[in-house]
Design an enzyme around this catalytic site. Structure first.
Site, PDB file in Angstrom:
ATOM      1  N   SER A   1      -7.099  -5.872  -6.011  1.00 43.80           N
ATOM      2  CA  SER A   1      -8.263  -6.382  -5.264  1.00 43.80           C
ATOM      3  C   SER A   1      -9.519  -6.237  -6.107  1.00 43.80           C
ATOM      4  CB  SER A   1      -8.420  -5.609  -3.950  1.00 43.80           C
ATOM      5  OG  SER A   1      -8.906  -4.308  -4.217  1.00 43.80           O
TER       6      SER A   1
ATOM      7  N   ASP B   1       0.830  -1.205   0.000  1.00 42.06           N
ATOM      8  CA  ASP B   1       0.000   0.000   0.000  1.00 42.06           C
ATOM      9  C   ASP B   1       0.863   1.254   0.000  1.00 42.06           C
ATOM     10  OD1 ASP B   1      -2.278   1.523   0.068  1.00 42.06           O
ATOM     11  OD2 ASP B   1      -2.729   1.164   2.181  1.00 42.06           O
ATOM     12  N   GLY B   2       0.384   2.284  -0.676  1.00 32.21           N
ATOM     13  CA  GLY B   2       1.036   3.591  -0.605  1.00 32.21           C
ATOM     14  C   GLY B   2       1.641   4.086  -1.904  1.00 32.21           C
TER      15      GLY B   2
ATOM     16  N   HIS C   1       2.842   3.448  -9.097  1.00 36.55           N
ATOM     17  CA  HIS C   1       2.627   2.010  -9.338  1.00 36.55           C
ATOM     18  C   HIS C   1       3.864   1.384 -10.007  1.00 36.55           C
ATOM     19  CE1 HIS C   1      -1.366   2.186  -7.821  1.00 36.55           C
ATOM     20  NE2 HIS C   1      -1.895   2.841  -8.836  1.00 36.55           N
TER      21      HIS C   1
ATOM     22  N   LEU D   1      10.585 -20.992  -3.948  1.00 38.41           N
ATOM     23  CA  LEU D   1       9.673 -19.975  -3.383  1.00 38.41           C
ATOM     24  C   LEU D   1       8.335 -20.108  -4.092  1.00 38.41           C
ATOM     25  CD1 LEU D   1       9.223 -17.237  -1.735  1.00 38.41           C
ATOM     26  CD2 LEU D   1       9.799 -16.089  -3.874  1.00 38.41           C
TER      27      LEU D   1
ATOM     28  N   ARG E   1      -5.337  -2.184   8.297  1.00 42.03           N
ATOM     29  CA  ARG E   1      -6.565  -2.889   7.905  1.00 42.03           C
ATOM     30  C   ARG E   1      -6.200  -4.127   7.115  1.00 42.03           C
ATOM     31  NH1 ARG E   1      -7.761   2.301   6.382  1.00 42.03           N
ATOM     32  NH2 ARG E   1      -7.018   1.974   4.266  1.00 42.03           N
TER      33      ARG E   1
ATOM     34  N   GLY F   1       0.132   5.454  -4.458  1.00 37.64           N
ATOM     35  CA  GLY F   1      -0.462   6.731  -4.827  1.00 37.64           C
ATOM     36  C   GLY F   1       0.123   7.873  -3.995  1.00 37.64           C
ATOM     37  N   ARG F   2       0.233   7.648  -2.679  1.00 36.81           N
ATOM     38  CA  ARG F   2       0.775   8.700  -1.807  1.00 36.81           C
ATOM     39  C   ARG F   2       2.245   8.976  -2.115  1.00 36.81           C
ATOM     40  NH1 ARG F   2      -1.381   5.906   3.378  1.00 36.81           N
ATOM     41  NH2 ARG F   2      -1.981   4.400   1.786  1.00 36.81           N
ATOM     42  N   TRP F   3       2.966   7.921  -2.477  1.00 40.96           N
ATOM     43  CA  TRP F   3       4.387   8.093  -2.843  1.00 40.96           C
ATOM     44  C   TRP F   3       4.487   9.042  -4.040  1.00 40.96           C
ATOM     45  CZ3 TRP F   3       7.560   7.572  -6.996  1.00 40.96           C
ATOM     46  CH2 TRP F   3       8.941   7.473  -6.738  1.00 40.96           C
TER      47      TRP F   3
ATOM     48  N   ARG G   1     -11.638   2.000  -9.284  1.00 42.79           N
ATOM     49  CA  ARG G   1     -10.739   3.125  -9.612  1.00 42.79           C
ATOM     50  C   ARG G   1     -10.988   3.578 -11.053  1.00 42.79           C
ATOM     51  NH1 ARG G   1      -5.111   2.559  -6.294  1.00 42.79           N
ATOM     52  NH2 ARG G   1      -6.085   1.798  -4.386  1.00 42.79           N
TER      53      ARG G   1
HETATM   54  C1  FPP Z   1      -1.720   0.323  -3.430  1.00 36.84           C
HETATM   55  O1  FPP Z   1      -1.348   1.589  -3.798  1.00 36.84           O
HETATM   56  C2  FPP Z   1      -1.341  -0.738  -4.355  1.00 36.84           C
HETATM   57  C3  FPP Z   1      -2.124  -1.322  -5.310  1.00 36.84           C
HETATM   58  C4  FPP Z   1      -3.406  -0.769  -5.742  1.00 36.84           C
HETATM   59  C5  FPP Z   1      -1.776  -2.584  -5.933  1.00 36.84           C
HETATM   60  C6  FPP Z   1      -0.316  -2.975  -5.894  1.00 36.84           C
HETATM   61  C7  FPP Z   1       0.347  -2.648  -7.152  1.00 36.84           C
HETATM   62  C8  FPP Z   1       1.704  -2.662  -7.329  1.00 36.84           C
HETATM   63  C9  FPP Z   1       2.642  -3.074  -6.293  1.00 36.84           C
HETATM   64  C10 FPP Z   1       2.282  -2.234  -8.590  1.00 36.84           C
HETATM   65  C11 FPP Z   1       1.847  -3.029  -9.742  1.00 36.84           C
HETATM   66  C12 FPP Z   1       2.342  -4.396  -9.771  1.00 36.84           C
HETATM   67  C13 FPP Z   1       1.629  -5.446 -10.248  1.00 36.84           C
HETATM   68  C14 FPP Z   1       2.288  -6.756 -10.433  1.00 36.84           C
HETATM   69  C15 FPP Z   1       0.193  -5.335 -10.575  1.00 36.84           C
HETATM   70  P1  FPP Z   1      -2.444   2.733  -3.706  1.00 36.84           P
HETATM   71  O2  FPP Z   1      -2.575   3.295  -5.067  1.00 36.84           O
HETATM   72  O3  FPP Z   1      -3.701   2.225  -3.117  1.00 36.84           O
HETATM   73  O4  FPP Z   1      -1.760   3.744  -2.739  1.00 36.84           O
HETATM   74  P2  FPP Z   1      -2.466   4.967  -1.982  1.00 36.84           P
HETATM   75  O5  FPP Z   1      -3.297   4.346  -0.883  1.00 36.84           O
HETATM   76  O6  FPP Z   1      -1.312   5.748  -1.469  1.00 36.84           O
HETATM   77  O7  FPP Z   1      -3.298   5.704  -2.979  1.00 36.84           O
END
Ligand code: FPP
Length: 257
Positions: free
Chosen positions: A71, A26-27, A43, A137, A200, A29-31, A77
């Site tokens: 998810s 998670d994170g 992403h 793995l 969560r 988007g904030r990054w 989105r």
């Molecule tokens: C959360 O970031 C992450 C996701 C929605 C999915 C995870 C995706 C990746 C790790 C990159 C893509 C890789 C693959 C293999 C699909 P967020 O956008 O919810 O972050 P935020 O809460 O800061 O907005």
């Protein structure tokens, strides 16, 4: 006659085989937002963190790694972000499948396969087929995944068996349910890590997380690296786990290390 209630089966991974870890990445988007960059860039950097994570897992004693990659709720989105995430999964598997296979990684995808764009579904099938024989793995990618949806699918599978007369309702037990889940054959995670400071479960491995420890990290997922991973594992290894019993003697998990 023995009236003792059945002891719940805890499919622990951290015995002799190595540890099972699930990660809620998670994170992203904030990054990106903190740097004035588009979410896609977050992403993309998240995908690089995912690659680092997979590469470092075996060396850190991780045998089963489940990553929450998309998810069922992520469909809400904006379409361009959904397409970006689909594109990144394709990119990751196309670019890294050979390396994963060389490194003995067995890829398994959990989640609803129907409803995914055909190109993606075929790639997921290919990744699983190519790496089927590997045993260093298990990389479990939760894609188009939701824990409640997975449990619903499992209930439906069992209901079909009952309707067909091949399963008696009284015969349904924890093992039958485990075997009907997408994660059949994969031990429950010992540890679930979530990055970005959120605390969560967000519909991730609801059934399988029954006895998991949780480590919540303040780092945003694109900044996750081997040092962060090792620190989370060290925190987990320092915990005392009782599985509903009493804290007497060494836990089988610690004893195995
Ligand atoms: C959360 O970031 C992450 C996701 C929605 C999915 C995870 C995706 C990746 C790790 C990159 C893509 C890789 C693959 C293999 C699909 P967020 O956008 O919810 O972050 P935020 O809460 O800061 O907005």
């Amino acid at each position: 006659m023995n009236d003792m209630p059945a002891v719940p089966a805890i499919r622990r991974s951290a015995t002799l085989e190595g540890l099972g870890v699930g990660i809620i990445m998670d994170g992203n988007g904030r990054w990106a937002q903190a740097r004035g960059l588009p979410r896609l860039e977050g992403h993309r950097r998240g995908m690089e963190a995912l690659r680092r994570c997979v590469r470092s897992a075996p060396g850190l004693g991780v045998r089963y790694l489940t990553l929450y990659s998309f998810s069922v709720e992520n469909w809400t989105r904006p379409l361009d972000e959904v397409n970006d995430l689909m594109g990144l999964l394709k990119l990751y598997l196309r670019r890294d499948l050979h390396e994963l296979n060389q490194n003995g990684v067995r890829v398994k995808i959990i989640g609803e396969r129907t409803g995914l764009p055909r190109g993606i579904a075929e790639l997921l099938d290919e990744a699983e087929a190519t790496t089927r024989g590997n045993d260093k793995l298990d990389l479990v990618l939760a894609f188009n995944y939701g824990g409640r949806q997975e449990i619903t699918r499992a209930m439906r599978r069992l209901a079909h068996q009952v309707a067909a007369g091949t399963l008696a309702p009284e015969a349904i037990n924890l093992e039958q349910i485990d075997a009907a889940l997408d994660t059949a054959g994969i031990p429950d995670p010992e540890l679930i890590i979530r990055t970005s400071g959120e605390q969560r479960l967000s519909n991730f491995l609801l059934w399988q997380a029954a006895y998991a420890e949780f480590v919540f990290l303040p780092v945003l997922w694109p900044d996750f690296d081997e040092t962060t991973f090792a620190a989370a594992l060290a925190e987990f290894r320092g915990r005392s786990r009782r599985f509903g019993g009493r804290d007497e003697g060494a836990s089988p998990i610690k004893a195995a290390r």
